[in-house]
Design an enzyme around this catalytic site. Structure first.
Site, PDB file in Angstrom:
ATOM      1  N   CYS A 223       0.876  -1.180   0.000  1.00  0.00           N
ATOM      2  CA  CYS A 223       0.000   0.000   0.000  1.00  0.00           C
ATOM      3  C   CYS A 223       0.905   1.220   0.000  1.00  0.00           C
ATOM      4  O   CYS A 223       1.686   1.421   0.933  1.00  0.00           O
ATOM      5  CB  CYS A 223      -0.904  -0.002   1.232  1.00  0.00           C
ATOM      6  SG  CYS A 223      -1.872   1.520   1.438  1.00  0.00           S
ATOM      7  N   GLY A 224       0.836   2.021  -1.050  1.00  0.00           N
ATOM      8  CA  GLY A 224       1.756   3.144  -1.189  1.00  0.00           C
ATOM      9  C   GLY A 224       1.620   4.188  -0.101  1.00  0.00           C
ATOM     10  O   GLY A 224       2.605   4.604   0.522  1.00  0.00           O
TER      11      GLY A 224
ATOM     12  N   CYS B 125      -4.900   6.705  -3.006  1.00  0.00           N
ATOM     13  CA  CYS B 125      -4.300   5.370  -3.163  1.00  0.00           C
ATOM     14  C   CYS B 125      -2.927   5.570  -3.799  1.00  0.00           C
ATOM     15  O   CYS B 125      -2.837   5.950  -4.969  1.00  0.00           O
ATOM     16  CB  CYS B 125      -5.179   4.472  -4.023  1.00  0.00           C
ATOM     17  SG  CYS B 125      -4.420   2.855  -4.368  1.00  0.00           S
ATOM     18  N   GLY B 126      -1.868   5.335  -3.033  1.00  0.00           N
ATOM     19  CA  GLY B 126      -0.528   5.621  -3.519  1.00  0.00           C
ATOM     20  C   GLY B 126      -0.098   4.761  -4.684  1.00  0.00           C
ATOM     21  O   GLY B 126       0.462   5.253  -5.675  1.00  0.00           O
TER      22      GLY B 126
END
Length: 270
Positions: free
Chosen positions: A74-75, A208-209
């Site tokens: 997850c970025g 959302c990275g």
């Protein structure tokens, strides 16, 4: 069980963060989902757990979506994780390495921002042969640590993210694990805006990275955008994606830079 935690926020993505370096916390999928529940728990898009590294990095990164299922990466969570583990180190370090399911990554603390060195993307497919009822736009596919589908639209503000995002997320093309779905508007040569439907959350999130990264890289491939690309998230923050483009539509030295903030610390009985 009384659980101590921190709540963190990265560009609108929010996370419950726990220190499990002693490996004495064993949460079930249902317990994680309860912690992330916005009515019955702390409320978050996912849970981050710090564990001891196994292969020479500083820490091991564990990430669980709001439904309790573990994900590769997850970025925005990684940026929060970098800031949290820098605090845990207690020695003023501004560089952290951590192992994820996807790869070993690093985080650099740069003032109020955190820059993540991302893994090299893979599984690129431009103009994928995917048909969604009511969606005439081309769908592009890229894995930037987790799988993403990307659709460009001129009317991002009025786009039906829930309907189209769910249809893409559960499409047979991405079975059995599904994909995240991103909808992107070009603002300028080095500037885009996105909205994201995240699997595991099963709805739209404020940022959302890894999705921002996928959109920026596909913007480069389709429109020749040079690095870095600024990406506006639905939560109001703008992040920066850096990259080096290689032959045959490959990328190296991909980075994600943006804010990561502590919201509060607390404890909860679960």
């Amino acid at each position: 069980m009384t659980l101590q935690f921190h709540k963190m926020n990265g560009a609108g993505n929010d996370f419950v963060v726990i220190d499990n370096r002693a490996l004495d916390i064993n949460l079930s999928r249902d317990q994680i989902a309860t912690l992330c529940d916005r009515q019955r728990g702390v409320g978050a898009d996912g849970l981050l757990a710090v564990e001891p590294a196994e292969n020479g990095a500083d820490y091991k990164f564990r990430y669980y979506n709001a439904d309790g299922g573990e994900a590769e990466m997850c970025g925005n969570g990684a940026r929060c994780y970098g800031k949290f583990t820098a605090m845990l180190s207690g020695d003023g370090t501004d560089h952290i390495t951590f192992e994820t399911i996807a790869d070993t990554l690093s985080a650099d603390i740069i003032g109020d921002n955190v820059r993540i060195a991302m893994s090299d993307p893979f599984d690129l497919e431009l103009n994928a042969d995917i048909n969604i009822d009511g969606l005439s736009d081309d769908i592009h596919v890229l894995n930037t640590g987790v799988p993403h589908a990307v659709v460009f639209t001129d009317d991002l503000e009025n786009f039906d993210v829930l309907k189209n995002g769910s249809a893409i997320r559960y499409h047979d093309r991405f079975a059995p694990n599904g994909t995240n779905a991103n909808f992107t508007k070009v603002i300028g040569a080095q500037h885009i805006a996105i909205r994201t439907y995240e699997r595991g959350v099963e709805g739209e999130t404020l940022a959302c990275g890894t999705g921002m990264t996928a959109c920026a890289l596909i913007h480069h491939l389709l429109n020749g955008a040079p690095s870095p690309v600024s990406v506006d998230a639905e939560g109001g923050e703008t992040l920066e994606i850096g990259f080096e483009a290689g032959p045959d539509n490959t990328f190296t030295n991909v980075t994600l830079t943006g804010p990561a903030d502590f919201v509060f610390a607390g404890e909860i009985t679960i």
